[in-house]
Write a protein that holds these residues in place. Structure first.
Motif, PDB file in Angstrom:
ATOM      1  N   ALA A 106       0.826  -1.211   0.000  1.00 53.90           N
ATOM      2  CA  ALA A 106       0.000   0.000   0.000  1.00 53.90           C
ATOM      3  C   ALA A 106       0.857   1.256   0.000  1.00 53.90           C
ATOM      4  O   ALA A 106       0.579   2.215  -0.727  1.00 53.90           O
ATOM      5  N   LEU A 107       1.908   1.265   0.802  1.00 57.52           N
ATOM      6  CA  LEU A 107       2.804   2.429   0.821  1.00 57.52           C
ATOM      7  C   LEU A 107       3.504   2.603  -0.527  1.00 57.52           C
ATOM      8  O   LEU A 107       3.699   3.722  -1.008  1.00 57.52           O
ATOM      9  N   GLY A 108       3.855   1.483  -1.169  1.00 56.06           N
ATOM     10  CA  GLY A 108       4.457   1.557  -2.500  1.00 56.06           C
ATOM     11  C   GLY A 108       3.494   2.122  -3.523  1.00 56.06           C
ATOM     12  O   GLY A 108       3.874   2.928  -4.381  1.00 56.06           O
ATOM     13  N   SER A 109       2.220   1.716  -3.433  1.00 52.27           N
ATOM     14  CA  SER A 109       1.205   2.213  -4.353  1.00 52.27           C
ATOM     15  C   SER A 109       0.963   3.708  -4.149  1.00 52.27           C
ATOM     16  O   SER A 109       0.853   4.475  -5.116  1.00 52.27           O
ATOM     17  N   ILE A 110       0.875   4.142  -2.904  1.00 52.40           N
ATOM     18  CA  ILE A 110       0.674   5.565  -2.606  1.00 52.40           C
ATOM     19  C   ILE A 110       1.843   6.388  -3.124  1.00 52.40           C
ATOM     20  O   ILE A 110       1.661   7.461  -3.717  1.00 52.40           O
ATOM     21  N   THR A 111       3.051   5.874  -2.947  1.00 52.77           N
ATOM     22  CA  THR A 111       4.239   6.559  -3.462  1.00 52.77           C
ATOM     23  C   THR A 111       4.177   6.682  -4.977  1.00 52.77           C
ATOM     24  O   THR A 111       4.507   7.730  -5.546  1.00 52.77           O
ATOM     25  N   ALA A 112       3.755   5.620  -5.648  1.00 51.12           N
ATOM     26  CA  ALA A 112       3.656   5.644  -7.113  1.00 51.12           C
ATOM     27  C   ALA A 112       2.649   6.692  -7.576  1.00 51.12           C
ATOM     28  O   ALA A 112       2.900   7.422  -8.545  1.00 51.12           O
ATOM     29  N   ILE A 113       1.503   6.773  -6.919  1.00 46.32           N
ATOM     30  CA  ILE A 113       0.486   7.765  -7.294  1.00 46.32           C
ATOM     31  C   ILE A 113       1.058   9.170  -7.166  1.00 46.32           C
ATOM     32  O   ILE A 113       0.879  10.029  -8.038  1.00 46.32           O
ATOM     33  N   LYS A 114       1.777   9.414  -6.083  1.00 44.07           N
ATOM     34  CA  LYS A 114       2.365  10.739  -5.857  1.00 44.07           C
ATOM     35  C   LYS A 114       3.457  11.049  -6.878  1.00 44.07           C
ATOM     36  O   LYS A 114       3.429  12.093  -7.551  1.00 44.07           O
ATOM     37  N   GLU A 115       4.428  10.175  -6.977  1.00 44.09           N
ATOM     38  CA  GLU A 115       5.611  10.466  -7.780  1.00 44.09           C
ATOM     39  C   GLU A 115       5.340  10.427  -9.281  1.00 44.09           C
ATOM     40  O   GLU A 115       6.019  11.101 -10.056  1.00 44.09           O
ATOM     41  N   ASP A 116       4.354   9.672  -9.701  1.00 38.79           N
ATOM     42  CA  ASP A 116       4.012   9.599 -11.125  1.00 38.79           C
ATOM     43  C   ASP A 116       2.955  10.619 -11.541  1.00 38.79           C
ATOM     44  O   ASP A 116       2.541  10.645 -12.696  1.00 38.79           O
ATOM     45  N   ALA A 159     -12.715   1.094 -16.263  1.00 41.53           N
ATOM     46  CA  ALA A 159     -11.908   1.464 -15.093  1.00 41.53           C
ATOM     47  C   ALA A 159     -10.476   0.983 -15.318  1.00 41.53           C
ATOM     48  O   ALA A 159      -9.977   0.121 -14.601  1.00 41.53           O
ATOM     49  N   PRO A 160      -9.801   1.535 -16.327  1.00 45.75           N
ATOM     50  CA  PRO A 160      -8.451   1.072 -16.652  1.00 45.75           C
ATOM     51  C   PRO A 160      -7.431   1.529 -15.616  1.00 45.75           C
ATOM     52  O   PRO A 160      -7.725   2.405 -14.786  1.00 45.75           O
ATOM     53  N   PRO A 161      -6.237   0.967 -15.639  1.00 41.86           N
ATOM     54  CA  PRO A 161      -5.168   1.521 -14.810  1.00 41.86           C
ATOM     55  C   PRO A 161      -5.012   3.012 -15.102  1.00 41.86           C
ATOM     56  O   PRO A 161      -5.175   3.461 -16.252  1.00 41.86           O
ATOM     57  N   LEU A 162      -4.675   3.778 -14.071  1.00 47.25           N
ATOM     58  CA  LEU A 162      -4.572   5.228 -14.234  1.00 47.25           C
ATOM     59  C   LEU A 162      -3.413   5.618 -15.144  1.00 47.25           C
ATOM     60  O   LEU A 162      -3.334   6.777 -15.571  1.00 47.25           O
ATOM     61  N   VAL A 163      -2.553   4.678 -15.469  1.00 53.98           N
ATOM     62  CA  VAL A 163      -1.392   4.964 -16.330  1.00 53.98           C
ATOM     63  C   VAL A 163      -1.720   4.816 -17.811  1.00 53.98           C
ATOM     64  O   VAL A 163      -0.837   4.971 -18.667  1.00 53.98           O
ATOM     65  N   ILE A 164      -2.972   4.527 -18.150  1.00 53.37           N
ATOM     66  CA  ILE A 164      -3.339   4.346 -19.558  1.00 53.37           C
ATOM     67  C   ILE A 164      -2.995   5.599 -20.366  1.00 53.37           C
ATOM     68  O   ILE A 164      -3.055   6.721 -19.861  1.00 53.37           O
ATOM     69  N   THR A 165      -2.617   5.401 -21.638  1.00 56.72           N
ATOM     70  CA  THR A 165      -2.196   6.507 -22.498  1.00 56.72           C
ATOM     71  C   THR A 165      -3.290   6.885 -23.498  1.00 56.72           C
ATOM     72  O   THR A 165      -4.242   6.130 -23.705  1.00 56.72           O
ATOM     73  N   LYS A 166      -3.120   8.025 -24.140  1.00 57.68           N
ATOM     74  CA  LYS A 166      -4.088   8.454 -25.156  1.00 57.68           C
ATOM     75  C   LYS A 166      -4.113   7.484 -26.329  1.00 57.68           C
ATOM     76  O   LYS A 166      -5.188   7.196 -26.882  1.00 57.68           O
ATOM     77  N   ASP A 167      -2.952   6.983 -26.727  1.00 57.65           N
ATOM     78  CA  ASP A 167      -2.917   6.022 -27.839  1.00 57.65           C
ATOM     79  C   ASP A 167      -3.698   4.754 -27.486  1.00 57.65           C
ATOM     80  O   ASP A 167      -4.418   4.204 -28.335  1.00 57.65           O
ATOM     81  N   GLN A 168      -3.555   4.296 -26.265  1.00 57.79           N
ATOM     82  CA  GLN A 168      -4.300   3.113 -25.844  1.00 57.79           C
ATOM     83  C   GLN A 168      -5.795   3.390 -25.788  1.00 57.79           C
ATOM     84  O   GLN A 168      -6.611   2.553 -26.197  1.00 57.79           O
ATOM     85  N   ILE A 169      -6.172   4.563 -25.335  1.00 61.09           N
ATOM     86  CA  ILE A 169      -7.587   4.943 -25.314  1.00 61.09           C
ATOM     87  C   ILE A 169      -8.145   4.999 -26.724  1.00 61.09           C
ATOM     88  O   ILE A 169      -9.270   4.536 -26.987  1.00 61.09           O
ATOM     89  N   ASP A 170      -7.393   5.545 -27.654  1.00 62.19           N
ATOM     90  CA  ASP A 170      -7.840   5.604 -29.050  1.00 62.19           C
ATOM     91  C   ASP A 170      -8.134   4.208 -29.585  1.00 62.19           C
ATOM     92  O   ASP A 170      -9.120   3.997 -30.299  1.00 62.19           O
ATOM     93  N   LYS A 171      -7.271   3.260 -29.228  1.00 61.72           N
ATOM     94  CA  LYS A 171      -7.472   1.863 -29.681  1.00 61.72           C
ATOM     95  C   LYS A 171      -8.748   1.285 -29.048  1.00 61.72           C
ATOM     96  O   LYS A 171      -9.535   0.617 -29.727  1.00 61.72           O
ATOM     97  N   VAL A 172      -8.957   1.548 -27.767  1.00 63.91           N
ATOM     98  CA  VAL A 172     -10.140   1.039 -27.083  1.00 63.91           C
ATOM     99  C   VAL A 172     -11.419   1.577 -27.729  1.00 63.91           C
ATOM    100  O   VAL A 172     -12.355   0.812 -28.012  1.00 63.91           O
ATOM    101  N   VAL A 173     -11.458   2.869 -27.996  1.00 60.84           N
ATOM    102  CA  VAL A 173     -12.639   3.484 -28.601  1.00 60.84           C
ATOM    103  C   VAL A 173     -12.871   2.925 -30.001  1.00 60.84           C
ATOM    104  O   VAL A 173     -14.012   2.643 -30.412  1.00 60.84           O
ATOM    105  N   GLU A 174     -11.799   2.741 -30.749  1.00 62.04           N
ATOM    106  CA  GLU A 174     -11.909   2.167 -32.105  1.00 62.04           C
ATOM    107  C   GLU A 174     -12.516   0.770 -32.057  1.00 62.04           C
ATOM    108  O   GLU A 174     -13.390   0.422 -32.861  1.00 62.04           O
ATOM    109  N   VAL A 175     -12.077  -0.045 -31.113  1.00 57.37           N
ATOM    110  CA  VAL A 175     -12.597  -1.409 -30.997  1.00 57.37           C
ATOM    111  C   VAL A 175     -14.060  -1.406 -30.590  1.00 57.37           C
ATOM    112  O   VAL A 175     -14.873  -2.178 -31.113  1.00 57.37           O
TER     113      VAL A 175
END
Length: 385
Positions: free
Chosen positions: A287-297, A365-381
């Motif tokens: 949990a502490l690792g996840s919280i750190t990732a949210i902050k630092e990323d 509800a994708p991972p919060l790290v999803i990119t615009k290119d990945q979203i474009d692919k999802v919408v296309e599908v």
């Protein structure tokens, strides 16, 4: 690529696992970021994220390192003893939530059970009011405040007679209060019920009603927590504090973890509640690792921006039967005028994992790290389906 094929895995599951899940025909073996891979080496953009669990992405380096490092030192001890990692996590959650104390468990349903017990022992009252379309878990207590009849019927009698009122209707909440009411329990955004976002003043009105009647307000942030809506917790959008808040899912970055936090003066006494595995060193480190990732990323800011992009793309897309897009951050519901099962099946065959809830709603509800290119692919599908 695994040497084990899908058929052998499915056969073992059918023979030895209780068949409680409606599984999709795919066996996953690895994941990184917003992408997972199956036993045949096919990759999928994951818009399920373990049902809003893998917020920082699959196998985030900070979570992996936190787990590895802790596993080499101490995996589990009883809560009869102190551990620094648990104390550090509690301190961090108090800072993030503005509450006073935490209790740790292992899942969202356990968090709801803990919240219900805490509300009863604090108020001396027995009943809870919940909303139509609510989902709070499948244990006997949490089932009592979960709306869908198919979940409740086989297990009656439950902890209480159900008291459900329409969501986003504060007057209905007020009218349902009796001398037995201990608390109102509510999701600040309904997840399983179809991604329903309340109107601007609803949560504030419910808070005022609870204050007026001297009852507690419980927020179930099991699905909305840890950045899913673009803030640490969905309550932060409304500027109000519940008395008790439930959390789980994304808390451990993919590792099972749950808990509640409560305001000053609302706490269990010694012996009133416990959990053998709750707050174990490995889970707290994750949990502490996840919280750190949210902050630092910078994932809160990213989620706000990319969530708007995702919803705009869906609204602009040519999707047959389109009815509505609703949500906040990366908790998004795409509602159609037809059953979405075929779309989920089509998407999986074309490299996108989706989940439908309430039959006509695709829950994104994708991972919060999803990119615009990945979203474009999802919408296309989805368009192609």
């Amino acid at each position: 690529m695994s040497s084990t094929n899908y058929e052998s895995i499915a056969q073992k599951d059918a023979a030895h696992v209780m068949q409680t899940y409606g599984r999709q025909p795919v066996a996953l073996v690895s994941g990184k970021g917003a992408v997972v891979s199956d036993v045949n080496g096919m990759e999928y953009i994951d818009c399920v994220a373990g049902i809003a669990v893998n917020n920082v992405g699959h196998c985030h380096p900070k979570v992996v390192e936190a787990i590895k490092s802790q596993a080499e030192k101490l995996i589990h001890v009883s809560n009869l003893y102190y551990t620094e990692v648990q104390a550090n996590l509690a301190e961090e959650l108090v800072k993030l939530t503005g509450m006073e104390r935490a209790f740790f468990c292992n899942s969202g349903a356990e968090a709801v059970e803990a919240a219900m017990k805490l509300a009863r022992t604090t108020t001396g009252k027995t009943d809870f009011i919940a909303a139509e379309r609510s989902f709070h878990g499948r244990t006997m207590g949490s089932l009592s405040v979960t709306y869908k009849e198919m979940y409740r019927t086989p297990f009656r009698p439950l902890v209480q007679e159900e008291i459900f009122v329409p969501y986003d209707n504060a007057d209905a909440m007020a009218e349902a209060i009796t001398e037995k009411t201990a608390a109102i329990i509510i999701e600040p955004i309904q997840g399983e019920g179809g991604i329903h976002v309340p109107s601007g003043s609803y949560l504030q009105e419910v808070r005022s009603i609870c204050d007026e009647h001297g009852i507690l307000l419980i927020f179930d942030e099991v699905q909305t927590g840890f950045g899913r809506t673009g803030k640490w917790f969905c309550k932060d959008h409304s500027g109000i504090q519940p008395d008790i808040m439930c959390m789980a899912k994304a808390m451990g970055g993919g590792f099972p973890m749950g808990g509640i936090v409560a305001k000053k003066g609302i706490t269990f006494n010694k012996g009133q509640h416990a959990s053998t595995f709750g707050g174990n060193p490995l889970a707290c480190a994750a949990a502490l690792g996840s919280i750190t990732a949210i902050k630092e990323d910078g994932l809160l800011e990213h989620t706000t921006e990319i969530g708007k992009y995702f919803m705009d793309k869906l609204r602009e897309a040519d999707i047959p039967g389109f009815k509505e897009v609703r949500g906040l951050g990366l908790m998004i519901g795409l509602e159609l005028e037809r059953n979405c099962t075929e779309i989920v099946d089509h998407a999986r065959k074309h490299g996108v994992l989706l989940n439908n809830t309430s039959e006509t709603v695709i829950r994104l509800a994708p991972p919060l790290v999803i990119t615009k290119d990945q979203i474009d692919k999802v919408v296309e599908v989805i368009e192609q389906a």
